[in-house]
Design a protein around this motif. Structure first.
Motif, PDB file in Angstrom:
ATOM      1  N   VAL A 221     -55.350   0.490 -45.238  1.00 57.02           N
ATOM      2  CA  VAL A 221     -56.015   1.594 -44.431  1.00 57.02           C
ATOM      3  C   VAL A 221     -55.938   2.752 -45.513  1.00 57.02           C
ATOM      4  CG1 VAL A 221     -55.366   3.007 -42.687  1.00 57.02           C
ATOM      5  CG2 VAL A 221     -55.358   0.717 -42.347  1.00 57.02           C
ATOM      6  N   LEU A 222     -54.586   3.123 -46.083  1.00 58.01           N
ATOM      7  CA  LEU A 222     -54.529   4.193 -46.773  1.00 58.01           C
ATOM      8  C   LEU A 222     -54.793   4.276 -48.241  1.00 58.01           C
ATOM      9  CD1 LEU A 222     -51.345   5.232 -45.028  1.00 58.01           C
ATOM     10  CD2 LEU A 222     -53.510   6.341 -44.655  1.00 58.01           C
ATOM     11  N   ASP A 223     -54.918   3.149 -48.882  1.00 58.40           N
ATOM     12  CA  ASP A 223     -55.179   3.239 -50.286  1.00 58.40           C
ATOM     13  C   ASP A 223     -56.722   2.769 -50.935  1.00 58.40           C
ATOM     14  OD1 ASP A 223     -55.474   2.746 -53.148  1.00 58.40           O
ATOM     15  OD2 ASP A 223     -53.583   1.552 -53.156  1.00 58.40           O
ATOM     16  N   PRO A 224     -57.369   3.956 -50.976  1.00 61.65           N
ATOM     17  CA  PRO A 224     -58.748   3.513 -51.429  1.00 61.65           C
ATOM     18  C   PRO A 224     -59.004   2.416 -52.177  1.00 61.65           C
ATOM     19  CG  PRO A 224     -58.510   5.870 -51.671  1.00 61.65           C
ATOM     20  CD  PRO A 224     -57.174   5.302 -51.195  1.00 61.65           C
TER      21      PRO A 224
ATOM     22  N   GLU B  92     -39.949   4.854 -24.752  1.00 67.25           N
ATOM     23  CA  GLU B  92     -40.601   3.612 -25.875  1.00 67.25           C
ATOM     24  C   GLU B  92     -40.258   4.321 -27.349  1.00 67.25           C
ATOM     25  OE1 GLU B  92     -44.378   1.753 -25.588  1.00 67.25           O
ATOM     26  OE2 GLU B  92     -44.540   2.179 -23.280  1.00 67.25           O
ATOM     27  N   HIS B  93     -40.727   5.456 -27.436  1.00 64.84           N
ATOM     28  CA  HIS B  93     -40.663   6.373 -29.112  1.00 64.84           C
ATOM     29  C   HIS B  93     -39.715   7.448 -28.832  1.00 64.84           C
ATOM     30  CE1 HIS B  93     -44.815   4.487 -28.483  1.00 64.84           C
ATOM     31  NE2 HIS B  93     -44.319   3.582 -29.275  1.00 64.84           N
ATOM     32  N   ASP B  94     -38.954   7.518 -29.588  1.00 64.01           N
ATOM     33  CA  ASP B  94     -38.160   8.723 -29.911  1.00 64.01           C
ATOM     34  C   ASP B  94     -38.841   9.779 -31.197  1.00 64.01           C
ATOM     35  OD1 ASP B  94     -37.096   7.525 -32.229  1.00 64.01           O
ATOM     36  OD2 ASP B  94     -35.247   7.284 -31.240  1.00 64.01           O
ATOM     37  N   ASP B  95     -39.767   9.401 -31.681  1.00 68.30           N
ATOM     38  CA  ASP B  95     -40.366  10.223 -32.618  1.00 68.30           C
ATOM     39  C   ASP B  95     -41.793   9.515 -32.961  1.00 68.30           C
ATOM     40  OD1 ASP B  95     -40.661  12.183 -34.423  1.00 68.30           O
ATOM     41  OD2 ASP B  95     -39.150  11.346 -35.976  1.00 68.30           O
ATOM     42  N   ILE B  96     -42.553  10.681 -33.324  1.00 62.04           N
ATOM     43  CA  ILE B  96     -43.915   9.986 -33.865  1.00 62.04           C
ATOM     44  C   ILE B  96     -44.257  11.145 -35.026  1.00 62.04           C
ATOM     45  CG2 ILE B  96     -44.654   9.152 -31.800  1.00 62.04           C
ATOM     46  CD1 ILE B  96     -46.828  11.770 -31.599  1.00 62.04           C
ATOM     47  N   ARG B  97     -44.793  10.608 -36.224  1.00 60.48           N
ATOM     48  CA  ARG B  97     -45.229  11.568 -37.315  1.00 60.48           C
ATOM     49  C   ARG B  97     -46.468  10.768 -37.837  1.00 60.48           C
ATOM     50  NH1 ARG B  97     -39.668  10.592 -40.581  1.00 60.48           N
ATOM     51  NH2 ARG B  97     -39.028  11.466 -38.783  1.00 60.48           N
ATOM     52  N   TRP B  98     -47.068  11.758 -38.650  1.00 62.53           N
ATOM     53  CA  TRP B  98     -48.247  11.381 -39.535  1.00 62.53           C
ATOM     54  C   TRP B  98     -47.365  11.159 -40.925  1.00 62.53           C
ATOM     55  CZ3 TRP B  98     -52.904  10.122 -37.973  1.00 62.53           C
ATOM     56  CH2 TRP B  98     -53.540  10.885 -36.754  1.00 62.53           C
ATOM     57  N   VAL B  99     -47.870  10.004 -41.481  1.00 65.02           N
ATOM     58  CA  VAL B  99     -47.177   9.903 -42.768  1.00 65.02           C
ATOM     59  C   VAL B  99     -48.273   9.383 -43.651  1.00 65.02           C
ATOM     60  CG1 VAL B  99     -44.867   9.089 -41.838  1.00 65.02           C
ATOM     61  CG2 VAL B  99     -46.393   7.425 -41.935  1.00 65.02           C
ATOM     62  N   THR B 100     -47.816   9.649 -45.138  1.00 70.69           N
ATOM     63  CA  THR B 100     -48.618   8.950 -46.229  1.00 70.69           C
ATOM     64  C   THR B 100     -48.241   7.537 -46.562  1.00 70.69           C
ATOM     65  OG1 THR B 100     -46.951   9.947 -48.010  1.00 70.69           O
ATOM     66  CG2 THR B 100     -48.812  11.390 -47.426  1.00 70.69           C
ATOM     67  N   LEU B 101     -49.003   6.868 -47.317  1.00 68.49           N
ATOM     68  CA  LEU B 101     -48.482   5.714 -47.671  1.00 68.49           C
ATOM     69  C   LEU B 101     -47.351   5.473 -48.229  1.00 68.49           C
ATOM     70  CD1 LEU B 101     -49.414   2.536 -47.810  1.00 68.49           C
ATOM     71  CD2 LEU B 101     -50.636   3.179 -50.244  1.00 68.49           C
ATOM     72  N   ALA B 102     -46.915   6.365 -49.367  1.00 65.40           N
ATOM     73  CA  ALA B 102     -45.549   6.542 -49.833  1.00 65.40           C
ATOM     74  C   ALA B 102     -44.680   6.757 -48.828  1.00 65.40           C
ATOM     75  CB  ALA B 102     -45.344   7.677 -50.961  1.00 65.40           C
ATOM     76  N   GLU B 103     -44.669   7.761 -47.917  1.00 63.01           N
ATOM     77  CA  GLU B 103     -43.588   8.025 -46.731  1.00 63.01           C
ATOM     78  C   GLU B 103     -43.596   6.466 -45.842  1.00 63.01           C
ATOM     79  OE1 GLU B 103     -44.332  12.742 -46.398  1.00 63.01           O
ATOM     80  OE2 GLU B 103     -45.826  11.203 -45.296  1.00 63.01           O
ATOM     81  N   ALA B 104     -44.642   5.979 -45.682  1.00 59.46           N
ATOM     82  CA  ALA B 104     -44.673   4.877 -44.557  1.00 59.46           C
ATOM     83  C   ALA B 104     -43.790   3.836 -45.206  1.00 59.46           C
ATOM     84  CB  ALA B 104     -46.064   4.352 -44.331  1.00 59.46           C
TER      85      ALA B 104
ATOM     86  N   GLY C 164     -55.270  10.951 -45.168  1.00 56.51           N
ATOM     87  CA  GLY C 164     -54.829  10.243 -46.108  1.00 56.51           C
ATOM     88  C   GLY C 164     -53.308  10.013 -45.232  1.00 56.51           C
ATOM     89  N   ARG C 165     -53.260   9.868 -43.944  1.00 55.19           N
ATOM     90  CA  ARG C 165     -52.054  10.087 -43.260  1.00 55.19           C
ATOM     91  C   ARG C 165     -52.316   8.804 -42.219  1.00 55.19           C
ATOM     92  NH1 ARG C 165     -47.790  13.489 -44.327  1.00 55.19           N
ATOM     93  NH2 ARG C 165     -48.357  15.196 -45.748  1.00 55.19           N
ATOM     94  N   VAL C 166     -51.302   8.012 -41.660  1.00 56.71           N
ATOM     95  CA  VAL C 166     -51.365   7.294 -40.730  1.00 56.71           C
ATOM     96  C   VAL C 166     -50.194   7.687 -39.684  1.00 56.71           C
ATOM     97  CG1 VAL C 166     -49.964   5.384 -41.463  1.00 56.71           C
ATOM     98  CG2 VAL C 166     -51.549   4.703 -40.035  1.00 56.71           C
ATOM     99  N   LEU C 167     -50.660   7.517 -38.394  1.00 54.43           N
ATOM    100  CA  LEU C 167     -49.533   7.799 -37.369  1.00 54.43           C
ATOM    101  C   LEU C 167     -48.751   6.850 -36.936  1.00 54.43           C
ATOM    102  CD1 LEU C 167     -48.911   9.999 -35.208  1.00 54.43           C
ATOM    103  CD2 LEU C 167     -50.088   8.822 -33.569  1.00 54.43           C
ATOM    104  N   MET C 168     -47.409   6.997 -37.214  1.00 53.82           N
ATOM    105  CA  MET C 168     -46.343   5.904 -36.804  1.00 53.82           C
ATOM    106  C   MET C 168     -45.572   6.524 -35.613  1.00 53.82           C
ATOM    107  SD  MET C 168     -46.954   3.457 -39.377  1.00 53.82           S
ATOM    108  CE  MET C 168     -45.420   2.717 -39.346  1.00 53.82           C
ATOM    109  N   CYS C 169     -45.003   5.490 -34.929  1.00 53.93           N
ATOM    110  CA  CYS C 169     -44.139   5.864 -33.721  1.00 53.93           C
ATOM    111  C   CYS C 169     -42.821   5.178 -33.927  1.00 53.93           C
ATOM    112  CB  CYS C 169     -44.726   5.289 -32.564  1.00 53.93           C
ATOM    113  SG  CYS C 169     -46.334   5.896 -32.143  1.00 53.93           S
ATOM    114  N   HIS C 170     -41.742   5.958 -33.954  1.00 55.57           N
ATOM    115  CA  HIS C 170     -40.337   5.173 -34.048  1.00 55.57           C
ATOM    116  C   HIS C 170     -39.955   4.750 -32.650  1.00 55.57           C
ATOM    117  CE1 HIS C 170     -35.894   4.952 -34.408  1.00 55.57           C
ATOM    118  NE2 HIS C 170     -36.341   4.365 -35.440  1.00 55.57           N
TER     119      HIS C 170
END
Length: 134
Positions: free
Chosen positions: A127-130, A98-110, A15-21
């Motif tokens: 991707v995240l909402d069934p 390139e990135h100064d942070d990466i994290r797994w986030v929920t749809l609401a967080e993203a 239920g999370r997606v990986l995002m990079c800052h």
């Protein structure tokens, strides 16, 4: 004329997606949360590029299973979003230039993050909402 052929890797798990800052000093899409990815090399498919970039940027080995989520072609950009369905290893930031942070986030967080394009929320929902068929 297309100058930038890019593949973007979407990794989702639990239920999370990986995002990079992206670092604020980047010339292309600075100071936003994005997916890992990069420019296609000669003869490379978008899926192959997404897998390669995940190895370089995250230190993981992505398997061949994937699905193309979207392709945006406009101005001088051709960007393909590829969801990689399996990988081995634990993603970590192997590209601090390139990135100064990466994290797994929920749809609401993203949806609370600064994203590079106004179409990202729909892509993330897919991707995240069934209920969206993701």
């Amino acid at each position: 004329m297309i100058e930038h052929r890019v593949a973007v890797a979407v990794l989702a798990s639990g239920g999370r997606v990986l995002m990079c800052h992206r670092r604020a000093d980047r010339s292309w899409y600075p100071d936003v949360w994005d997916f890992p990815g990069g420019h296609l090399e000669d003869g490379e498919t978008a899926a192959d590029c997404a897998r390669r970039e995940c190895g370089e940027e995250l230190g993981i080995d992505a398997g061949p299973a994937h699905r193309e989520l979207a392709r945006w072609v406009e101005r001088d950009e051709d960007i393909t979003f590829v969801q990689l369905l399996s990988w081995t290893g634990t993603p970590s930031n192997r590209a601090p230039e390139e990135h100064d942070d990466i994290r797994w986030v929920t749809l609401a967080e993203a949806l609370e993050l600064t994203l590079p394009d106004p179409r990202y929320p729909d892509l993330l929902r897919g991707v995240l909402d069934p209920r969206a068929g993701g």
